[in-house]
Design an enzyme around this catalytic site. Sequence first.
Site, mmCIF file in Angstrom:
data_model
loop_
_atom_site.group_PDB
_atom_site.id
_atom_site.type_symbol
_atom_site.label_atom_id
_atom_site.label_comp_id
_atom_site.label_asym_id
_atom_site.label_seq_id
_atom_site.Cartn_x
_atom_site.Cartn_y
_atom_site.Cartn_z
ATOM 1 C CB SER A 32 -0.932 -0.002 1.211
ATOM 2 O OG SER A 32 -0.164 -0.007 2.404
ATOM 3 C CG PHE A 82 4.322 6.834 -3.204
ATOM 4 C CD1 PHE A 82 3.489 7.929 -3.117
ATOM 5 C CD2 PHE A 82 5.459 6.813 -2.430
ATOM 6 C CE1 PHE A 82 3.775 8.988 -2.282
ATOM 7 C CE2 PHE A 82 5.769 7.870 -1.587
ATOM 8 C CZ PHE A 82 4.930 8.957 -1.507
ATOM 9 C CD GLU A 138 15.261 15.223 2.189
ATOM 10 O OE1 GLU A 138 14.718 15.920 1.330
ATOM 11 O OE2 GLU A 138 14.887 14.063 2.436
#
Length: 448
Positions: free
Chosen positions: A23, A25, A185
Amino acid sequence: MRTTLRRVQANADEPHRVVIIGSGFAGLFAARRLARAPVSVTVVDQTMHHLFQPLLYQVATGILSEGEIAPATRDVLRRQANASVILGRVTGIDLEARTVTSRAIDRELVTSYDSLIVAAGAGSSYFGHDEFATHAPGLKTVDDALELRGRIFGAFEMAEIENDPQARPAWLSFVIVGAGATGVEMAGQIAELAHKTLRSDFRHINPADARILLVDAGPRVLPQFDERLSHKAADHLRQIGVEIHLNVRVTGVDQSGIDLVTEDAEHQRIEARTKVWAAGVQASSLGALLADAAGVPLDRGGRVPVMPNCSLSGRPEVFVVGDMMSLRDLPGVAEVALQSGRHAAGEIERRLAGGTAPAPFRYRDLGMLASISKNFAVAELGPIRIWGLAGWLLWLFVHLTFLTGFKNRISTLFHWAVSFIGRGRAERTTTVRESLVPVPGDDQLHRG
Ligand SMILES: Cc1cc2nc3c(=O)[nH]c(=O)nc-3n(C[C@H](O)[C@H](O)[C@H](O)COP(=O)(O)OP(=O)(O)OC[C@H]3O[C@@H](n4cnc5c(N)ncnc54)[C@H](O)[C@@H]3O)c2cc1C
């Protein structure tokens, strides 16, 4: 333990049965694409949520809650009458019998399909050193993000109560392995935590003394991006206090630190209690099962080579999409996943409508973005290069647009305001179990 075997039976007047494994993308967008098709859709996933992986690092560093980036799949699909959701880890696919076997605790379920979409994604790769995982968790799941949140905030707590001044720097050292988008990040966010968020919170340590080290075997950060953007990103990382170590290979990871070897074969040791693995990706092991059955070799990342329309060679009713799919060197990114998921669903619908010739998957590249810190992101959109505040505003807009669920967008916006307008982090809470504190002298992790 008792195992219950239940078979979802084929029924003469039942519509065409599409089973979707995953489930993420690819799986979710495939399911949605079939909303108006004359089919029944069954989504099987080992988790109960649809995860927006690109924002996992914000959960790990206390900006967002896990619910904001991982809504319940059942809730997302509640209005799609032809779709149902099953919790279970898929353990087997029988291509002859056309069944998928899944397991949840002691329940085993065998689900029959007429068409199958396999979208089980990828996990972290430790390049043959799975033992590194204990001390350097990856960032692929909600569990990973919460574990890392506990380790990162827990390390500052341990530094505060560490009496031995020699031992304190290791608690305040954070090594991120892998300088792709996730590594960059994470490094940027830990630097912001140390220098801004936690600035006034401790009495015996100065969080700004923290060392944040970004290491990579390659010659530059963000290697997927244009070289100019890589340099912009590296310059900005250094400005906010991240040390960048390039062309170094990790040779060992243990509880108290990490061993590296440079390109000149020099061995280095960094004492660091917190390590994050953002270096490699390995497609789901279900890929091996499918490749075996189709007689095709997996690629280096464990991905399954597929036909131009994303179907498995010799099995037109089976599609492999997203991070598991190997097709024309397409990268493992969200856009490829969601577009390939939609394409596979479209192929099924088209066939049911009588179409015969397979339609090749055409990928529309929408560009790449990486956010490094508050007010600084890099973006590559075809020939256009954007960085700094403009890149960051674009990043903000794109991520808000793509988040699943209106409620999530509102609360995410609120949490971003807390973090980006102020310097706070609304989601610093960890449970005792998540605060994984390595016990000195014990190579195992002590949970709670
Ligand atoms: C930290 C991080 C940051 C990222 N940042 C970006 C970014 O900025 N931009 C970008 O474009 N891409 C980014 N990506 C990549 C992007 O998220 C992936 O390419 C995309 O999620 C792939 O989608 P997928 O559906 O193929 O797999 P996934 O999203 O991984 O979904 C796979 C699903 O399958 C389920 N599953 C796996 N095995 C089984 C099993 N045996 N049984 C049942 N269910 C199973 C999983 O629980 C999961 O729900 C990032 C990825 C990560 C990890």
